[in-house]
Scaffold this motif. Structure first.
Motif, short mmCIF file in Angstrom:
data_model
loop_
_atom_site.label_atom_id
_atom_site.label_comp_id
_atom_site.label_asym_id
_atom_site.label_seq_id
_atom_site.Cartn_x
_atom_site.Cartn_y
_atom_site.Cartn_z
N ARG A 188 -17.46 3.06 32.77
CA ARG A 188 -18.60 3.84 32.11
C ARG A 188 -19.80 3.65 32.60
N ALA A 189 -19.96 1.96 32.81
CA ALA A 189 -21.42 1.91 33.63
C ALA A 189 -21.32 2.08 35.07
N PRO A 211 -26.15 -7.03 37.32
CA PRO A 211 -27.08 -7.02 36.29
C PRO A 211 -26.89 -5.90 35.49
N VAL A 212 -26.23 -4.70 36.15
CA VAL A 212 -25.95 -3.40 35.34
C VAL A 212 -24.72 -3.76 34.66
N ARG A 256 -16.98 -10.09 52.33
CA ARG A 256 -18.28 -9.80 51.39
C ARG A 256 -18.36 -10.83 50.42
N ALA A 257 -19.79 -10.96 50.39
CA ALA A 257 -20.03 -12.04 49.16
C ALA A 257 -20.31 -11.31 47.82
N TYR A 258 -19.59 -11.53 46.91
CA TYR A 258 -19.60 -10.86 45.57
C TYR A 258 -20.16 -11.61 44.50
N GLU A 259 -20.93 -11.01 43.61
CA GLU A 259 -21.48 -11.61 42.50
C GLU A 259 -20.38 -11.81 41.45
N VAL A 260 -20.29 -12.88 40.54
CA VAL A 260 -19.47 -12.96 39.47
C VAL A 260 -20.09 -12.74 38.13
N VAL A 261 -19.35 -11.99 37.42
CA VAL A 261 -19.74 -11.61 36.13
C VAL A 261 -18.64 -12.27 35.13
N LEU A 278 -21.85 -4.58 29.63
CA LEU A 278 -20.73 -5.42 28.71
C LEU A 278 -21.26 -6.09 27.38
N ARG A 279 -22.63 -6.69 27.57
CA ARG A 279 -23.09 -7.21 26.43
C ARG A 279 -23.39 -6.20 25.38
#
Length: 361
Positions: free
Chosen positions: A315-316, A346-347, A290-295, A352-353
């Motif tokens: 929690r998110a 984005p969530v 799968r193609a994942y997004e990196v945070v 985290l921010r």
């Protein structure tokens, strides 16, 4: 299965023994080094006392070069109802046993596709095989009861059974394990005499490529000695690719525009073929990749940082699919790369921010 005998209490044998003991199986441990068997017993893998009679299953966890001899000894003295080995090569040991004239209906070759860079009983864990493929190589001669005992072992270790022909297995592991290990070692060998200033620039890429080069050379000599032909064939193909890539790079140095163009095409070819091969590597739980997004999150190298990030992600309502850590050179800090489903990135970033984490764009 109520009783088992594990012969060879290194990483694999001890890990299997711990898993069986945790499931209520009475496990007896044996090793050419009695101290190693005692160490495994102290870790909860079983008892180093000899069984009073035949056990249900004998598991031989010896190096490939010694598997046939150890199995033959156990079979001749009637140590068990069924016998299997966990060596990383399957065709050779079986042919050796056939040459010895043994009845192989009570034997099945197996190979758990799991391990660590460390060896010995102290590196063992009961969950080493969890979720990992465990190859079984039955033949028409294999007794059904023995196959069922092997499947029960795999189940107790929470691994995933995969049935293969022995020689097909050996070609497969040459491709996905043995050849990559040698390539990793050859890359790592370039660092041995490199200047310290260059080595200090090592990042996650070189760590990923050279990680498995840290394994015990003696163990790998045993493995490669048992499967040299398929590995040599693959390395010949790699060598051909290397020759073409070197020529392409030399062409990129040319002042001739046409030669430089040939060089670009050569490099592009090997990189594209690498892309095509990499996408075939199975993803999470053996599913399609799968193609994942990196945070990416900047953290201090202090206790509890990772636990806090995972808790905040929970929690998110975001599941972390994978994680990588890149440590900063000369600083007590690092970059944690959290792989998540693209729609949740984005969530997670916002959550985290909000909780004070520094996000690297």
């Amino acid at each position: 299965m109520r009783t088992a005998l594990v012969i060879g209490t290194g990483l694999i044998g001890t890990s299997a023994a711990i898993a069986l003991s945790q499931r209520g199986v009475v496990v007896h441990l044996a090793d050419h080094d009695p101290e190693q068997a005692r160490t495994a017993a102290a870790l909860g893998a079983g008892t180093d006392e000899a069984p009073g009679g035949p056990v249900d299953l004998a598991i031989v966890a010896a190096p490939p070069a010694h598997v046939a001899g150890v199995l033959a000894d156990a079979m001749r003295r009637g140590a068990a109802r069924g016998y299997l080995d966990v060596a990383s090569v399957k065709g050779g040991p079986r042919r050796e046993l056939e040459a010895l004239g043994l009845d192989l209906s009570a034997y099945i070759g197996t190979h758990p596709m799991s391990g660590r860079e460390k060896s010995g009983p102290l590196a063992a864990t009961g969950d080493l095989f969890e979720g990992r493929p465990w190859v079984l190589t039955p033949t028409r001669d294999t007794d059904t009861e023995v196959l069922n005992l092997a499947l029960e072992l795999v189940s107790h270790c929470r691994a995933v059974p995969v049935v293969m022909d022995a020689d097909a297995h050996d070609r497969a592991v040459a491709l996905v394990s043995h050849m990559p290990h040698l390539v990793s070692s050859m890359v790592a060998a370039r660092l041995e005499n490199a200047e310290e200033a260059a080595v200090r620039l090592c990042g996650q890429g070189i760590r990923d490529v050279t990680r498995i080069a840290a394994s015990d050379p003696r163990m790998w000599i045993d493995i490669l000695s048992a499967n040299p032909g398929p590995v040599a064939d693959l390395l010949s193909d790699v060598a051909a690719d290397l020759d073409e890539t070197v020529q392409a790079l030399r062409s990129l140095q040319s002042s001739d525009e046409a030669k430089r163009g040939e060089g670009v095409l050569g490099i592009e070819d090997v990189l594209r073929r690498g892309n095509a091969g990499q996408v075939r590597v199975p993803g999470k739980h053996g599913s399609a990749p799968r193609a994942y997004e990196v945070v990416a999150v900047l953290i201090d190298d202090q206790p509890g940082q990772l636990a806090r990030i995972f808790a905040d992600a929970g929690r998110a309502g975001v599941n972390i699919e994978d994680v990588r850590i890149e440590h900063a050179t000369g600083q007590q800090a690092g970059l944690v790369q959290l792989m998540v489903e693209p729609q949740t990135a984005p969530v997670l970033t916002a959550a985290l921010r909000e909780r004070g984490w520094a996000i690297r764009q």
